[in-house]
Design a protein around this motif. Structure first.
Motif, PDB file in Angstrom:
ATOM      1  N   SER A  23      -3.516   2.207   7.038  1.00  0.00           N
ATOM      2  CA  SER A  23      -3.980   3.050   8.146  1.00  0.00           C
ATOM      3  C   SER A  23      -4.738   2.245   9.189  1.00  0.00           C
ATOM      4  O   SER A  23      -4.841   2.672  10.347  1.00  0.00           O
ATOM      5  N   GLU A  24      -5.266   1.085   8.779  1.00  0.00           N
ATOM      6  CA  GLU A  24      -5.991   0.227   9.712  1.00  0.00           C
ATOM      7  C   GLU A  24      -5.123  -0.914  10.245  1.00  0.00           C
ATOM      8  O   GLU A  24      -5.634  -1.853  10.847  1.00  0.00           O
ATOM      9  N   GLY A  25      -3.817  -0.822  10.023  1.00  0.00           N
ATOM     10  CA  GLY A  25      -2.891  -1.760  10.633  1.00  0.00           C
ATOM     11  C   GLY A  25      -2.565  -3.000   9.842  1.00  0.00           C
ATOM     12  O   GLY A  25      -1.985  -3.946  10.378  1.00  0.00           O
ATOM     13  N   TRP A  26      -2.910  -3.023   8.563  1.00  0.00           N
ATOM     14  CA  TRP A  26      -2.594  -4.161   7.709  1.00  0.00           C
ATOM     15  C   TRP A  26      -1.228  -3.961   7.051  1.00  0.00           C
ATOM     16  O   TRP A  26      -0.816  -2.837   6.750  1.00  0.00           O
ATOM     17  N   GLN A  27      -0.546  -5.064   6.783  1.00  0.00           N
ATOM     18  CA  GLN A  27       0.599  -5.067   5.896  1.00  0.00           C
ATOM     19  C   GLN A  27       0.070  -5.236   4.474  1.00  0.00           C
ATOM     20  O   GLN A  27      -0.844  -6.026   4.245  1.00  0.00           O
ATOM     21  N   VAL A  28       0.626  -4.501   3.520  1.00  0.00           N
ATOM     22  CA  VAL A  28       0.053  -4.480   2.182  1.00  0.00           C
ATOM     23  C   VAL A  28       1.095  -4.849   1.135  1.00  0.00           C
ATOM     24  O   VAL A  28       2.120  -4.163   0.983  1.00  0.00           O
ATOM     25  N   ALA A  29       0.818  -5.923   0.417  1.00  0.00           N
ATOM     26  CA  ALA A  29       1.612  -6.290  -0.743  1.00  0.00           C
ATOM     27  C   ALA A  29       1.025  -5.570  -1.949  1.00  0.00           C
ATOM     28  O   ALA A  29      -0.099  -5.848  -2.362  1.00  0.00           O
ATOM     29  N   MET A  30       1.774  -4.630  -2.495  1.00  0.00           N
ATOM     30  CA  MET A  30       1.307  -3.798  -3.597  1.00  0.00           C
ATOM     31  C   MET A  30       1.842  -4.372  -4.904  1.00  0.00           C
ATOM     32  O   MET A  30       3.056  -4.439  -5.120  1.00  0.00           O
ATOM     33  N   ILE A  31       0.926  -4.780  -5.761  1.00  0.00           N
ATOM     34  CA  ILE A  31       1.284  -5.499  -6.975  1.00  0.00           C
ATOM     35  C   ILE A  31       0.942  -4.649  -8.189  1.00  0.00           C
ATOM     36  O   ILE A  31      -0.159  -4.104  -8.279  1.00  0.00           O
ATOM     37  N   ASP A  32       1.880  -4.552  -9.129  1.00  0.00           N
ATOM     38  CA  ASP A  32       1.618  -3.829 -10.365  1.00  0.00           C
ATOM     39  C   ASP A  32       2.675  -4.226 -11.397  1.00  0.00           C
ATOM     40  O   ASP A  32       3.787  -4.626 -11.036  1.00  0.00           O
ATOM     41  N   ARG A  33       2.308  -4.107 -12.682  1.00  0.00           N
ATOM     42  CA  ARG A  33       3.282  -4.415 -13.733  1.00  0.00           C
ATOM     43  C   ARG A  33       4.054  -3.172 -14.170  1.00  0.00           C
ATOM     44  O   ARG A  33       5.006  -3.273 -14.946  1.00  0.00           O
ATOM     45  N   ASP A  34       3.637  -2.000 -13.690  1.00  0.00           N
ATOM     46  CA  ASP A  34       4.349  -0.755 -13.975  1.00  0.00           C
ATOM     47  C   ASP A  34       5.354  -0.513 -12.860  1.00  0.00           C
ATOM     48  O   ASP A  34       5.075   0.152 -11.869  1.00  0.00           O
ATOM     49  N   GLY A  35       6.542  -1.087 -13.034  1.00  0.00           N
ATOM     50  CA  GLY A  35       7.548  -1.044 -11.984  1.00  0.00           C
ATOM     51  C   GLY A  35       7.927   0.351 -11.525  1.00  0.00           C
ATOM     52  O   GLY A  35       7.946   0.625 -10.313  1.00  0.00           O
ATOM     53  N   PRO A  36       8.253   1.271 -12.426  1.00  0.00           N
ATOM     54  CA  PRO A  36       8.641   2.623 -11.996  1.00  0.00           C
ATOM     55  C   PRO A  36       7.533   3.340 -11.219  1.00  0.00           C
ATOM     56  O   PRO A  36       7.806   3.992 -10.208  1.00  0.00           O
ATOM     57  N   GLU A  37       6.290   3.224 -11.679  1.00  0.00           N
ATOM     58  CA  GLU A  37       5.194   3.881 -10.971  1.00  0.00           C
ATOM     59  C   GLU A  37       4.960   3.226  -9.606  1.00  0.00           C
ATOM     60  O   GLU A  37       4.666   3.908  -8.618  1.00  0.00           O
ATOM     61  N   LEU A  38       5.119   1.914  -9.551  1.00  0.00           N
ATOM     62  CA  LEU A  38       4.963   1.205  -8.281  1.00  0.00           C
ATOM     63  C   LEU A  38       6.033   1.655  -7.288  1.00  0.00           C
ATOM     64  O   LEU A  38       5.749   1.861  -6.105  1.00  0.00           O
ATOM     65  N   ALA A  39       7.257   1.804  -7.780  1.00  0.00           N
ATOM     66  CA  ALA A  39       8.344   2.250  -6.897  1.00  0.00           C
ATOM     67  C   ALA A  39       8.059   3.625  -6.315  1.00  0.00           C
ATOM     68  O   ALA A  39       8.428   3.917  -5.167  1.00  0.00           O
ATOM     69  N   ARG A  40       7.394   4.484  -7.085  1.00  0.00           N
ATOM     70  CA  ARG A  40       7.038   5.807  -6.574  1.00  0.00           C
ATOM     71  C   ARG A  40       5.894   5.730  -5.569  1.00  0.00           C
ATOM     72  O   ARG A  40       5.798   6.557  -4.651  1.00  0.00           O
ATOM     73  N   ALA A  41       5.008   4.745  -5.737  1.00  0.00           N
ATOM     74  CA  ALA A  41       3.826   4.659  -4.882  1.00  0.00           C
ATOM     75  C   ALA A  41       4.112   4.008  -3.528  1.00  0.00           C
ATOM     76  O   ALA A  41       3.506   4.388  -2.516  1.00  0.00           O
ATOM     77  N   VAL A  42       4.994   3.036  -3.488  1.00  0.00           N
ATOM     78  CA  VAL A  42       5.214   2.261  -2.266  1.00  0.00           C
ATOM     79  C   VAL A  42       5.552   3.141  -1.060  1.00  0.00           C
ATOM     80  O   VAL A  42       5.024   2.917   0.041  1.00  0.00           O
ATOM     81  N   PRO A  43       6.413   4.149  -1.194  1.00  0.00           N
ATOM     82  CA  PRO A  43       6.725   4.981  -0.017  1.00  0.00           C
ATOM     83  C   PRO A  43       5.517   5.720   0.551  1.00  0.00           C
ATOM     84  O   PRO A  43       5.576   6.194   1.694  1.00  0.00           O
ATOM     85  N   GLU A  44       4.426   5.822  -0.204  1.00  0.00           N
ATOM     86  CA  GLU A  44       3.223   6.484   0.295  1.00  0.00           C
ATOM     87  C   GLU A  44       2.412   5.596   1.234  1.00  0.00           C
ATOM     88  O   GLU A  44       1.472   6.074   1.879  1.00  0.00           O
ATOM     89  N   VAL A  45       2.776   4.313   1.309  1.00  0.00           N
ATOM     90  CA  VAL A  45       2.024   3.341   2.111  1.00  0.00           C
ATOM     91  C   VAL A  45       2.937   2.840   3.223  1.00  0.00           C
ATOM     92  O   VAL A  45       3.895   2.105   2.974  1.00  0.00           O
ATOM     93  N   THR A  47       3.005   0.630   5.543  1.00  0.00           N
ATOM     94  CA  THR A  47       3.291  -0.792   5.740  1.00  0.00           C
ATOM     95  C   THR A  47       3.291  -1.550   4.420  1.00  0.00           C
ATOM     96  O   THR A  47       3.088  -2.757   4.397  1.00  0.00           O
ATOM     97  N   GLY A  48       3.525  -0.834   3.338  1.00  0.00           N
ATOM     98  CA  GLY A  48       3.465  -1.459   2.026  1.00  0.00           C
ATOM     99  C   GLY A  48       4.815  -1.910   1.507  1.00  0.00           C
ATOM    100  O   GLY A  48       5.857  -1.364   1.869  1.00  0.00           O
ATOM    101  N   PHE A  49       4.788  -2.911   0.649  1.00  0.00           N
ATOM    102  CA  PHE A  49       5.970  -3.314  -0.119  1.00  0.00           C
ATOM    103  C   PHE A  49       5.505  -3.707  -1.509  1.00  0.00           C
ATOM    104  O   PHE A  49       4.377  -4.171  -1.700  1.00  0.00           O
ATOM    105  N   GLY A  50       6.342  -3.488  -2.491  1.00  0.00           N
ATOM    106  CA  GLY A  50       5.944  -3.675  -3.873  1.00  0.00           C
ATOM    107  C   GLY A  50       6.527  -4.915  -4.507  1.00  0.00           C
ATOM    108  O   GLY A  50       7.653  -5.321  -4.206  1.00  0.00           O
ATOM    109  N   ILE A  51       5.775  -5.517  -5.408  1.00  0.00           N
ATOM    110  CA  ILE A  51       6.243  -6.628  -6.230  1.00  0.00           C
ATOM    111  C   ILE A  51       5.769  -6.387  -7.662  1.00  0.00           C
ATOM    112  O   ILE A  51       4.567  -6.259  -7.906  1.00  0.00           O
TER     113      ILE A  51
END
Length: 255
Positions: A23-45, A47-51
């Protein structure tokens, strides 16, 4: 665009922090070991992308940081939020349980920070480590968790002392009780009431309130703050010798 890495970003405080960075204009690398939950979370951000990454594994950490740099070309802030909790009595905490907590909470924080240092040096970036009120005060059933978080606090001070000459700031946020879905699922009404009694603000914190502190420390508004531990706990740490039953009592005197 500034880039932040947030570990443990699939839920809770990590996800709230990723949303606020975006929301403050940053690009966000979203990191987690729970791949399925991360995939659900990324669309909520926006400028986010998941690894997917287990931060306790050095090879995965190296690949993750390289992947972020390949995509963004920069790292301006690192939020070491990923952590695990395993509560139990000291005598029942075997070495495997101890190591499982340390591997993520302490080793992972060290590994990701170390891997990001070269990129952070280029821009004088910031590290924000997430500890816990349990790292500042003793508590029952938290021998591994509390010790790991106390170590994260000391690691933060080491980072601030050594990396400051490169313009890298390191600070720590120590959350108190936070109203996460997990906490509300496992905290009984009795536990909730006891926490309310012990916290001067008489409530749990929210994920968004923690995110506000984290993003502040990661950004330019905190440009001269380093080596600090900020307890975001509603005043919980202040009450170590105060009895809730005495609140509201007027001072008296003998005679």
């Amino acid at each position: 665009m500034k880039t932040a890495i947030v570990t443990g970003a699939a839920r809770g405080i990590g996800l709230a922090t990723a949303k606020l960075f975006a929301s403050e204009g940053w690009q966000v690398a979203m990191i987690d070991r729970d791949g399925p939950e991360l995939a659900r979370a990324v669309p909520e951000v926006a400028t986010g992308f998941g690894i997917d990454c287990d931060i306790s594994q050095p090879d995965q950490v190296a690949a993750m940081v390289a992947g972020v740099l390949d995509r963004t070309g920069r790292i301006d802030a690192l939020v070491n939020n990923a952590g695990v909790a395993d509560f139990g009595p000291i005598e029942e905490t075997d070495f495997a349980r101890w190591r499982a907590v340390m591997a993520t909470n302490l080793d992972g924080t060290f590994l990701v920070s170390q891997a990001c240092i070269p990129a952070l040096k280029e821009r004088g970036g910031a590290i924000v480590n997430i500890a816990s009120i349990s790292g500042l005060r003793g508590s029952t059933l938290r021998v591994a968790y509390g010790t790991s978080k106390a170590a994260v606090i000391q690691l933060t001070r080491q980072q601030a002392a050594e990396l400051g000459e490169y313009g890298i700031r390191a600070n720590c946020v120590a959350p108190g009780p936070v109203r996460t879905k997990l906490a509300m699922a496992v905290h009984s009404p009795e536990i909730i009431a006891a926490y309310h009694d012990a916290i001067p603000l008489n409530r749990y914190g929210t994920e968004e309130e923690l995110a506000n502190a984290i993003v502040f420390l990661a950004g330019d508004r905190a440009s001269y703050i380093s080596g600090q531990v900020l307890a975001v706990d509603g005043g919980f740490e202040t009450t170590g010798v105060g009895l809730p039953a005495l609140r509201g009592q007027k001072a008296g005197r003998d005679g």
